[in-house]
Design an enzyme around this catalytic site. Sequence first.
Site, mmCIF file in Angstrom:
data_model
loop_
_atom_site.group_PDB
_atom_site.id
_atom_site.type_symbol
_atom_site.label_atom_id
_atom_site.label_comp_id
_atom_site.label_asym_id
_atom_site.label_seq_id
_atom_site.Cartn_x
_atom_site.Cartn_y
_atom_site.Cartn_z
ATOM 1 N N HIS A 123 84.924 4.643 -3.378
ATOM 2 C CA HIS A 123 84.938 4.010 -2.305
ATOM 3 C C HIS A 123 84.224 2.567 -2.671
ATOM 4 O O HIS A 123 84.165 1.814 -1.869
ATOM 5 C CB HIS A 123 83.912 4.612 -1.133
ATOM 6 N N LYS A 138 83.803 -1.120 -3.887
ATOM 7 C CA LYS A 138 84.555 -2.462 -3.877
ATOM 8 C C LYS A 138 83.699 -3.490 -5.012
ATOM 9 O O LYS A 138 82.798 -4.021 -4.803
ATOM 10 C CB LYS A 138 84.714 -2.912 -2.746
ATOM 11 N N ASP A 148 84.128 -11.730 -16.376
ATOM 12 C CA ASP A 148 83.610 -12.298 -17.849
ATOM 13 C C ASP A 148 82.098 -11.515 -17.857
ATOM 14 O O ASP A 148 81.440 -12.168 -18.702
ATOM 15 C CB ASP A 148 83.607 -13.908 -17.890
ATOM 16 N N HIS A 173 82.621 -3.265 9.425
ATOM 17 C CA HIS A 173 82.728 -2.602 8.263
ATOM 18 C C HIS A 173 81.642 -2.789 7.345
ATOM 19 O O HIS A 173 81.406 -2.346 5.876
ATOM 20 C CB HIS A 173 83.944 -2.953 7.818
ATOM 21 N N LYS A 205 78.224 -2.722 5.325
ATOM 22 C CA LYS A 205 77.137 -1.719 4.823
ATOM 23 C C LYS A 205 75.944 -2.761 4.625
ATOM 24 O O LYS A 205 75.877 -2.868 3.260
ATOM 25 C CB LYS A 205 77.796 -0.918 3.685
ATOM 26 N N ASP A 217 62.172 -6.528 7.134
ATOM 27 C CA ASP A 217 61.190 -7.550 7.116
ATOM 28 C C ASP A 217 61.311 -8.816 6.834
ATOM 29 O O ASP A 217 60.520 -9.494 6.450
ATOM 30 C CB ASP A 217 60.019 -6.879 6.568
#
Length: 997
Positions: free
Chosen positions: A475, A477, A482, A802, A804, A809
Amino acid sequence: MLTENLIGENYVSSSAALSSSSHSLRLHAEAARIFDELPKASIISVSRPEPRDISFSPLLLTYTIELRYKQFKWILLKRASQVIYLHFALKKRSVIEEFHEKQEQVKEWLHHIGIREQITSQQYDDEPDDGVVPAYNEHGCVKNRHVPSKAALPIIRPSLGRQCAILERAKSAMQDYLNCFLGNLDIVNTSEVIKFLEVSKLSFLPEYGPKLKENYVMVKHLPRISDGDSRCSMCYRFGCCKNNWQKVWAVLKPGFLALLRNPFDIELLDIFVFDALPAVNGKGKEQVNLAEEIREHNPLRYSFKVSCGNQSIKFRTASSAKVKDWVSAINEAGLKPKEGWCNTHRFGSFAPQRGLTEDGSHVQWFIDGKAAFGAIASSIESAKSEIYITGWWLCPELYLRRPFHNHRSSRLDVLLEAKANQGVQIFILLYKEVALALKINSLYSKKKLLSIHKNVKVLRYPNHLSAGIYYWSHHEKIVIVDHHICFIGGLDLCFGRYDTVEHKIGDYPPFLWPGKDYYNPRESEPNSWEDAMRDELDREKYPRMPWHDVHCALWGPPCRDIARHFVQRWNHAKRSKAANEQEIPLLMPKHHMVIPHYLGRSQEVDIESKNAEVDAKDLNGQDLFASGSPPEDIPLLLPQEASGMEASNLNNTLDDVCGQLDPLDQTTDLQDGWWEKVSVDELAEAGPRTPCSCQVIRSVSHWSAGTSYTEDSIHTAYCSLIENAEHFVYIEGGLDDSGAASVRAIMHWQYRTICRGQNSILHNLNALLGQKASDYISFCGLRTYGQLSDSCPLVTSQVYVHSKLMIVDDRIALVGSSNINDRSLLGSRDSEIAVVIEDKDFIESSMDGKPWKAGRFAFSLRVSLWAEHLGLRTGEISQIKDPIADSTYKDLWLSTAKLNATIYQDVFSCIPNDLIYSRSALRQCKERLRHNTVDLGVAPKKLRVYVDDKVTIVNPTERVKSIKGHLVHFPLEFMREEDLRPVFIDPEFYTNPHVFH
């Protein structure tokens, strides 16, 4: 006496080598050179094997030699006998090269008299056997390669006198001899000296770390290596030899053990990437070592084993002493430093904290796809050596810049083809889905990508049948360019992810979302992705799925940590699926100087900084955004720290585009009022590049990355950060609200977590706080409205959240690919990647009405997100400076969410909502609304509104003008009377419930 076969073991017999010209020999020598300047050696000490032994031979003396080459330093222990054997080997090479020279002269003379074709070369058994042809100097002269024997005589000359005097004279004699052959580049680059100095092509590449132990070893697990084969000639015909052991060159680095054909080769035969080891092994042993000595049944064989993750390799050496040296060196490299790769770190992560000193750790955030995709495109365009990409779904036809008509060159496959043609190596790791469950067609993506160029390498993983993995996915991404900049977060490089802060629901005629990029899986999943530019949905009937996401860019050591994670996954997939495919290479992780990173700046850190400065100069010398993009389409991406006037001009431009402060200005604080510049028309879609303390965390296990144990550091980090929060926690995560049986199952577990059942969050808070629970926690979603075309009425649709993300604080942020569920957090299921970002640059703010030092990264990200969600305009953003003040949380956040939800319900009667408790009520609502789309509310031409108990007819367009931003209350009462778990007529009923949560 320990003897070594220094003569003849690194040679290859070849008549072609004998018949080649001096010119070709010189060219081969240049390609095989390891030293381009002279190394320096000094004798540190001399010792005798048995100090009390009366008999004495100079050949038994052991010399401790310190060598230096450029910024590298290493120690060798050599006996005098080894030096003498080296001398004999060099003398032999000199004779062979003189023969070559004479042979060339004879061949030239024969050529002049016209009988060249009648001469055939004679094959000699003493020809070099390691593929390294003797190197000539510019004039083809051999004399500069000659080491006079008189230089070696003092080493073996008998010595009389007191022991201290003998050792001192021996030290002086050895120093003179080393100076003799280390003062000549031709001699230093011979295979004999290279082996004696224990160096190779990998030794002095700074990106792989300091020089450690190297030498020849024997291995059995590799396929037969063509050169250096030790079997007899009859073996190839009759298979008489059962010995599969073969000699390879082993290179130990702080992060891995690499196996090469010989010191002059850089093509990997195999690599052992060090990873965190479990605290105890299966037998209850307290300490787990990387390398262990093996006791052979045959006392004349000396072996050791290296084990980590799913790899275990057996090695043989020439003596017990060498076994002990290798075992000690490997364990010391992996286990001795607390910051080493074989030890776990905070949260149980494989990676240590970065940015604790000024090590170049920088971070930048991106909100929604437009900014992130533009930054990724610019980084790919600037790639010079390699690109790593992995994701859950990848679409080669994805446009990274919009409008797509004006940015044909920004299509992903076009970008990759352009870089591959320039020699950039591209490695893409795709999730191999279960085709019956998902329609992302990774096989099509693989074929399309492989057709681009031979420099594009693609692997799909896992192999479901052999691995037994059907429920879980890769899952992550990740895009790495470089080893310099890395992108992680919630955005896959696939259709449907590009979006802007406006979150438009329509695009007719096509302008931003071409073909199947106009995507809404709630309505229809394409059966084929091959005709990507053909529409799948009727744009005048169905909305696209608006997509909200958060991504980030990382520079410096955190980038290399993520690259190391990619290398681990790539090598694991290569061994599992393409072990015998030569065109799919193994990868080596590039190394950040871990130990000096914790001790402050050192020589190694300075070296890396200098490399970064060189990269920056290279980037400054070109236009990073030279893609024909208009200025308004250039994302807020800072690929390196600018300096001087360039920095000033660049920062001024950024202030104009985004309304942000100079990201590197350490003296400016909130009193400058920079937030007042942000309006709904110029929301900050990309943040400042900020120096931060970062730690990479992940969810991996044996099946996903070949690790020794299950790592759930993302889960641990979430729990720890929440437990230690002082004032507030803000979380964004994907919550799907309607759809097929699988979505209903997900909803069941989400509602059970939030508000339904004895173990839900709200049930426990209400029991503890009563009605005051809403003062401390709220659940919201996002929704938007618009027109599908000019002739269509107003419609609304949910915005798919979508992202995450967690902000704590206003000082700490956690950004990655992981959802807050068992699939993502347990580590043994889906593989995930994330980063914990802790600010080091603080600005003046307030918290609950009191002064507060907020982190620049976390604060700017939260404020920009809230400005988008709340639709704040110029002069209003200062209202969200204090996240927990009643004027912010109650009077603005909660009231806006409530007002927006009420208007959406009044105008669109949208689904889901808090007025529908059962399936029957849902059916009645859909029949009344007379539209069949899953999530689409359609506004009537005239709206009946009750004002003071009187019915008033208003235009829906006027009513929706009161909506601010996209924030709405999450419908916690929706379908509360129903059990949303799949029933027996649903295919999902027969699926393991763990799949859905």
